[in-house]
Enzyme design. Structure first.
Site, short mmCIF file in Angstrom:
data_model
loop_
_atom_site.label_atom_id
_atom_site.label_comp_id
_atom_site.label_asym_id
_atom_site.label_seq_id
_atom_site.Cartn_x
_atom_site.Cartn_y
_atom_site.Cartn_z
N TYR A 77 16.75 0.44 -3.08
CA TYR A 77 16.17 -1.03 -3.06
C TYR A 77 14.64 -1.10 -2.93
O TYR A 77 13.90 -1.84 -3.37
CB TYR A 77 17.03 -1.93 -2.70
N ARG A 80 12.35 0.02 -5.49
CA ARG A 80 12.54 -1.13 -6.70
C ARG A 80 11.67 -2.05 -6.20
O ARG A 80 11.07 -2.73 -7.03
CB ARG A 80 13.92 -1.36 -6.83
N HIS A 131 22.01 -12.54 -10.57
CA HIS A 131 22.21 -11.57 -9.89
C HIS A 131 21.32 -11.32 -8.71
O HIS A 131 21.07 -10.23 -8.06
CB HIS A 131 22.23 -10.02 -10.73
N CYS A 139 22.22 -11.15 5.66
CA CYS A 139 23.02 -10.50 6.47
C CYS A 139 23.99 -9.87 5.97
O CYS A 139 24.77 -10.62 5.11
CB CYS A 139 23.33 -11.30 8.01
N CYS A 202 22.30 -12.87 14.18
CA CYS A 202 23.49 -12.58 14.73
C CYS A 202 23.16 -11.00 15.71
O CYS A 202 23.92 -10.54 16.38
CB CYS A 202 24.72 -12.43 14.04
C1 BV8 Z 1 32.42 -9.48 -10.66
C2 BV8 Z 1 21.96 -6.30 -9.37
C3 BV8 Z 1 34.31 -9.67 -9.98
C4 BV8 Z 1 21.88 -5.37 -8.65
C5 BV8 Z 1 23.58 -6.13 -11.13
C6 BV8 Z 1 35.39 -3.63 -16.68
C7 BV8 Z 1 35.28 -4.41 -17.88
C8 BV8 Z 1 34.44 -5.64 -17.95
C9 BV8 Z 1 33.98 -5.92 -16.59
C10 BV8 Z 1 34.25 -5.35 -15.53
C11 BV8 Z 1 34.74 -3.85 -15.81
N1 BV8 Z 1 34.82 -3.33 -14.39
C12 BV8 Z 1 34.22 -4.12 -13.76
C13 BV8 Z 1 33.63 -5.29 -14.19
C14 BV8 Z 1 33.04 -6.52 -13.50
C15 BV8 Z 1 31.52 -5.56 -13.70
C16 BV8 Z 1 30.91 -5.50 -15.03
O1 BV8 Z 1 30.76 -6.25 -15.63
N2 BV8 Z 1 30.87 -4.20 -14.97
C17 BV8 Z 1 30.37 -3.76 -16.19
C18 BV8 Z 1 29.55 -2.24 -16.08
C19 BV8 Z 1 31.50 -3.33 -17.34
N3 BV8 Z 1 31.00 -6.84 -13.17
C20 BV8 Z 1 30.70 -7.35 -11.80
O2 BV8 Z 1 30.94 -6.63 -10.93
C21 BV8 Z 1 30.12 -8.71 -11.42
N4 BV8 Z 1 31.00 -9.23 -10.53
O3 BV8 Z 1 32.74 -9.26 -11.71
O4 BV8 Z 1 32.94 -9.89 -9.65
C22 BV8 Z 1 34.99 -10.66 -8.75
C23 BV8 Z 1 35.73 -11.67 -9.40
C24 BV8 Z 1 36.36 -12.58 -8.41
C25 BV8 Z 1 36.09 -12.34 -6.93
C26 BV8 Z 1 35.40 -11.05 -6.68
C27 BV8 Z 1 34.70 -10.44 -7.50
C28 BV8 Z 1 28.76 -8.39 -10.82
C29 BV8 Z 1 27.85 -7.82 -11.62
C30 BV8 Z 1 26.30 -7.77 -11.28
C31 BV8 Z 1 25.84 -6.27 -10.91
N5 BV8 Z 1 24.54 -6.38 -10.34
N6 BV8 Z 1 22.41 -6.40 -10.92
C32 BV8 Z 1 20.81 -4.41 -8.91
O5 BV8 Z 1 19.97 -4.72 -9.98
O6 BV8 Z 1 20.70 -3.42 -8.46
S1 BV8 Z 1 23.90 -5.69 -12.74
C33 BV8 Z 1 22.40 -5.13 -13.41
O7 BV8 Z 1 22.80 -4.29 -14.66
C34 BV8 Z 1 21.63 -6.00 -14.15
O8 BV8 Z 1 21.30 -7.20 -13.37
C35 BV8 Z 1 22.30 -6.32 -15.46
O9 BV8 Z 1 23.19 -7.24 -15.25
C36 BV8 Z 1 22.72 -4.89 -15.76
C37 BV8 Z 1 21.74 -4.02 -16.60
O10 BV8 Z 1 21.94 -4.72 -17.86
P1 BV8 Z 1 20.41 -5.08 -18.76
O11 BV8 Z 1 19.70 -6.06 -17.62
O12 BV8 Z 1 21.13 -5.39 -20.03
O13 BV8 Z 1 19.85 -3.56 -18.67
P2 BV8 Z 1 20.23 -2.30 -19.68
O14 BV8 Z 1 19.31 -1.23 -19.23
O15 BV8 Z 1 21.58 -2.22 -19.52
O16 BV8 Z 1 19.65 -2.85 -20.77
C38 BV8 Z 1 18.31 -2.80 -21.39
C39 BV8 Z 1 18.36 -3.31 -22.87
O17 BV8 Z 1 16.95 -3.56 -23.15
C40 BV8 Z 1 18.89 -2.43 -23.79
O18 BV8 Z 1 19.41 -3.20 -24.80
C41 BV8 Z 1 17.64 -1.79 -24.28
O19 BV8 Z 1 17.62 -1.46 -25.90
C42 BV8 Z 1 16.79 -3.06 -24.42
N7 BV8 Z 1 15.29 -2.89 -24.22
C43 BV8 Z 1 14.69 -1.80 -23.59
N8 BV8 Z 1 13.21 -2.07 -23.54
C44 BV8 Z 1 12.79 -2.98 -24.42
C45 BV8 Z 1 14.43 -3.70 -24.77
N9 BV8 Z 1 14.45 -4.65 -25.38
C46 BV8 Z 1 13.26 -5.44 -25.71
N10 BV8 Z 1 12.05 -4.95 -25.28
C47 BV8 Z 1 12.02 -3.80 -24.75
N11 BV8 Z 1 10.59 -3.37 -24.42
ZN ZN Z 2 23.80 -11.96 10.88
#
Ligand code: BV8
Ligand code: ZN
Length: 300
Positions: A77, A80, A131, A139, A202
């Site tokens: 991080y 990044r 996100h 913390c 804390c």
């Molecule tokens: C939750 C912060 C539960 C951290 C991020 C199975 C099926 C469905 C869902 C799940 C599953 N198993 C687990 C899950 C849930 C999971 C999920 O969805 N997983 C996915 C992988 C299947 N979700 C979670 O865990 C979420 N929480 O569900 O909680 C819960 C419920 C009740 C109680 C408690 C808990 C939390 C998800 C958040 C994760 N954190 N980010 C960090 O950044 O390090 S996710 C992170 O990845 C991003 O924030 C973003 O969301 C994702 C990346 O996606 P994109 O932004 O789309 O980027 P990507 O590279 O994929 O795509 C880029 C796109 O741009 C492409 O299409 C490309 O063609 C295009 N592109 C490239 N260049 C250009 C362009 N377009 C235009 N111009 C350009 N120049």
């Molecule tokens: Zn603390």
């Protein structure tokens, strides 16, 4: 080169029908992903050069990874944070911010944690960071409420300084560093826990990046705000799905919710195959190309 060569080929009839619809739209959503910041030099998650290319999302962006190896997760991080601080918003960030200012019923839902939309002057009340942000820290102790936003200290602690002998933003350095981070048995300088940022309140918990990890809930305040915006009786005229592979939930689910409220969908993506779940209808648009070039054109 002439402007024609520079701007992407946007089919004139698509551009015209989109701009007509945009002009008469009052309630508009934008769902943003990493592709929006690609032209600012920040690697996306999937695809060529993507961050997840060499490491599995679950290897680093989870609470488990942080409790197992907080030093490694902080290195990821910190790197990044450094890249995002050295990046600049691109024309797409600015064009969106301008539209958000002009249209009362506009709401941006961003998956990006890079801080570029706020830096482009996007009105804060119309920007929901689904996100979290690289520049929030909180913390990691379950019972402690410590939360700090707008922490731009780079590195956040001396032990997290990026080796300065090379420019960390060059491709080979990113690759080398990614391989380091990805290749678990390449021993990175072991970071002692005592060198990592500690909670000033804390004094027990380590500070952690204020982002939402896989398996974590999205910020409840953000979800409530979106819920309130979505449940207004008026229909939603348009959702723009910009630079996202729309694979992560619940973020990606907002496309369906918008459709259910009557929204037409405009996808802006480099990759024609990256369509949101539920496919596209003839009433929708797909603008293929770099968001940084397309957004200023279509929002004109
Ligand atoms: C939750 C912060 C539960 C951290 C991020 C199975 C099926 C469905 C869902 C799940 C599953 N198993 C687990 C899950 C849930 C999971 C999920 O969805 N997983 C996915 C992988 C299947 N979700 C979670 O865990 C979420 N929480 O569900 O909680 C819960 C419920 C009740 C109680 C408690 C808990 C939390 C998800 C958040 C994760 N954190 N980010 C960090 O950044 O390090 S996710 C992170 O990845 C991003 O924030 C973003 O969301 C994702 C990346 O996606 P994109 O932004 O789309 O980027 P990507 O590279 O994929 O795509 C880029 C796109 O741009 C492409 O299409 C490309 O063609 C295009 N592109 C490239 N260049 C250009 C362009 N377009 C235009 N111009 C350009 N120049
Ligand atoms: Zn603390």
């Amino acid at each position: 080169a002439s402007t024609a060569a520079r701007t992407p080929l946007i089919p004139p009839k698509d551009l015209e029908s989109f701009q007509q619809h945009l002009a008469k739209s009052t309630r508009i959503l934008a769902l943003l992903g990493a592709g929006l910041s690609a032209s600012s030099g920040l690697p996306t998650f999937r695809g060529a050069g993507g961050l997840w290319r060499t490491h599995d999302a679950t290897a680093l962006a989870t609470p488990e990874a942080f409790s197992r190896d907080p030093g490694l997760v902080w290195q990821f991080y910190s790197y990044r944070r450094h890249m995002a601080l050295n990046a600049k918003p691109n024309p797409a960030h600015y064009a969106l911010a301008e539209l958000a200012r002009k249209k009362d019923g506009f709401m941006t839902l961003s998956q990006n944690v890079d801080g570029l939309s706020p830096r482009a002057g996007h009105p804060a009340e119309k920007l929901k960071l689904l996100h979290g942000s690289l520049f929030d820290v909180k913390c990691s102790d379950f019972f402690c409420q410590y939360f700090e936003s707008n922490n731009y200290t780079d590195p956040i602690v001396p032990a997290l300084a990026i080796p300065t002998e090379e420019d960390p933003t060059t491709t080979e350095a990113i690759k080398a560093r990614e391989l380091d981070i990805a290749d678990e048995n390449v021993s990175l300088p072991e970071l002692a826990i005592r060198d990592l940022p500690r909670c000033p309140t804390c004094k027990r918990g380590l500070l952690r990046p204020g982002v939402v990890w896989f398996g974590e809930m999205l910020p409840s305040g953000v979800l409530d705000d979106i819920d309130q915006w979505m449940s207004q009786p008026e229909k939603i005229d348009l959702i723009m799905v910009i630079g996202t592979s729309a694979k992560v939930y619940p973020a990606a689910g907002f496309v369906d919710s918008a459709r259910a409220k009557g929204a037409r969908v405009a996808v802006i993506n480099m990759d024609r195959s990256d369509k949101p779940m539920g496919g596209m209808s003839k009433n929708d648009w797909f603008f293929e190309g770099d968001a940084a070039q397309i957004m200023p054109e279509i929002l004109k």
